[in-house]
Scaffold this motif. Structure first.
Motif, PDB file in Angstrom:
ATOM      1  N   GLY A  28       0.822  -1.253  -0.170  1.00  0.00           N
ATOM      2  CA  GLY A  28       0.183  -0.343   0.338  1.00  0.00           C
ATOM      3  C   GLY A  28       0.607   1.108  -0.017  1.00  0.00           C
ATOM      4  N   TYR A  29       2.188   1.219  -0.214  1.00  0.00           N
ATOM      5  CA  TYR A  29       2.487   1.941  -0.469  1.00  0.00           C
ATOM      6  C   TYR A  29       2.706   2.173  -1.806  1.00  0.00           C
ATOM      7  CZ  TYR A  29       3.963   1.379   4.498  1.00  0.00           C
ATOM      8  OH  TYR A  29       3.852   1.002   5.449  1.00  0.00           O
ATOM      9  N   GLY A  30       2.698   2.644  -2.526  1.00  0.00           N
ATOM     10  CA  GLY A  30       2.583   2.518  -4.274  1.00  0.00           C
ATOM     11  C   GLY A  30       2.590   3.897  -4.272  1.00  0.00           C
ATOM     12  N   ASP A  31       1.917   4.790  -3.518  1.00  0.00           N
ATOM     13  CA  ASP A  31       1.391   6.393  -3.812  1.00  0.00           C
ATOM     14  C   ASP A  31       2.625   7.162  -2.777  1.00  0.00           C
ATOM     15  OD1 ASP A  31       0.510   5.656  -0.916  1.00  0.00           O
ATOM     16  OD2 ASP A  31      -1.170   7.098  -1.243  1.00  0.00           O
ATOM     17  N   LEU A  32       3.814   6.519  -2.059  1.00  0.00           N
ATOM     18  CA  LEU A  32       5.196   7.330  -1.740  1.00  0.00           C
ATOM     19  C   LEU A  32       5.639   7.667  -2.881  1.00  0.00           C
ATOM     20  CD1 LEU A  32       4.350   6.252   1.577  1.00  0.00           C
ATOM     21  CD2 LEU A  32       3.051   8.170   0.937  1.00  0.00           C
ATOM     22  N   PHE A  33       5.926   8.871  -3.393  1.00  0.00           N
ATOM     23  CA  PHE A  33       6.965   9.266  -4.717  1.00  0.00           C
ATOM     24  C   PHE A  33       8.768   8.716  -4.370  1.00  0.00           C
ATOM     25  CE2 PHE A  33       6.489  13.408  -3.324  1.00  0.00           C
ATOM     26  CZ  PHE A  33       7.465  13.513  -3.531  1.00  0.00           C
ATOM     27  N   TYR A  34       8.547   9.189  -2.841  1.00  0.00           N
ATOM     28  CA  TYR A  34      10.131   9.473  -2.519  1.00  0.00           C
ATOM     29  C   TYR A  34      10.373   8.194  -2.272  1.00  0.00           C
ATOM     30  CZ  TYR A  34       7.225   9.405   2.465  1.00  0.00           C
ATOM     31  OH  TYR A  34       6.535   8.908   3.078  1.00  0.00           O
ATOM     32  N   LEU A  35       9.743   7.299  -1.928  1.00  0.00           N
ATOM     33  CA  LEU A  35       9.833   5.680  -1.954  1.00  0.00           C
ATOM     34  C   LEU A  35      10.442   4.820  -2.663  1.00  0.00           C
ATOM     35  CD1 LEU A  35       7.054   3.874   0.741  1.00  0.00           C
ATOM     36  CD2 LEU A  35       9.822   4.766   1.305  1.00  0.00           C
ATOM     37  N   ARG A  36      10.506   5.883  -3.999  1.00  0.00           N
ATOM     38  CA  ARG A  36      10.808   5.586  -5.952  1.00  0.00           C
ATOM     39  C   ARG A  36      11.939   5.478  -6.112  1.00  0.00           C
ATOM     40  NH1 ARG A  36       5.202   6.867  -9.263  1.00  0.00           N
ATOM     41  NH2 ARG A  36       3.577   5.614  -7.664  1.00  0.00           N
ATOM     42  N   LEU A  37      12.760   6.918  -5.384  1.00  0.00           N
ATOM     43  CA  LEU A  37      13.734   7.171  -5.131  1.00  0.00           C
ATOM     44  C   LEU A  37      15.126   5.781  -4.914  1.00  0.00           C
ATOM     45  CD1 LEU A  37      14.088  10.296  -4.111  1.00  0.00           C
ATOM     46  CD2 LEU A  37      14.361  10.064  -6.186  1.00  0.00           C
TER      47      LEU A  37
END
Length: 145
Positions: A28-37
């Motif tokens: 459910g963390y797919g919307d946290l863009f900073y985790l994509r870094l």
């Protein structure tokens, strides 16, 4: 120059990036863009692994190692984009990409092609940056003839 290690390490980049994004989505963390870094870590690992494999094989040429690093990063980017396209179609096509675009740096309603092309440009730029950073790191450690 044999490309086997570049394909292997590019595949490792794509597989770990894909697994990370699937895990983020499942938690459910797919919307946290900073985790994509965090995926930069996977790219750094795969590219560094290629350079290290070259050094073990006795290849100390800066240019050949830089080309190998760039090829590895680009293979990782291309395989990741292909995986995203396949996953997007399996999840509903353009409707899924519209959901992604709400949490990304897009405006409007991009299609899968537009989203993938934008990520491709971003991935190529990141590949150049990662290659340059790692080659700066390895520059002092390589001995050229």
């Amino acid at each position: 120059m044999k490309l086997r290690k570049e394909f292997l390490n590019g595949f490792i980049i794509a597989a770990t990036t894909g697994a990370f994004f699937l895990l983020m989505d499942a938690m459910g963390y797919g919307d946290l863009f900073y985790l994509r870094l965090i995926n930069v870590i996977f790219v750094l690992y795969g590219v560094n692994r290629s350079v290290q494999m070259n050094i073990v094989e006795g290849e100390n040429s800066f240019v050949k190692n830089a080309v190998s690093a760039m090829i590895t990063a680009l293979i990782g980017v291309f395989l990741s984009i292909i995986g995203l396209i396949i996953y997007s179609y399996l999840q509903g096509g353009d409707a899924y990409v519209e959901n992604l675009s709400k949490t990304f740096l897009f405006g409007g309603n991009p299609s899968i092609f537009t989203y993938s092309a934008s990520l491709l440009f971003e991935g190529v730029a990141a590949s150049v940056i990662v290659t340059m950073l790692l080659m700066l790191y390895w520059n002092n450690r390589l001995t050229s003839d």
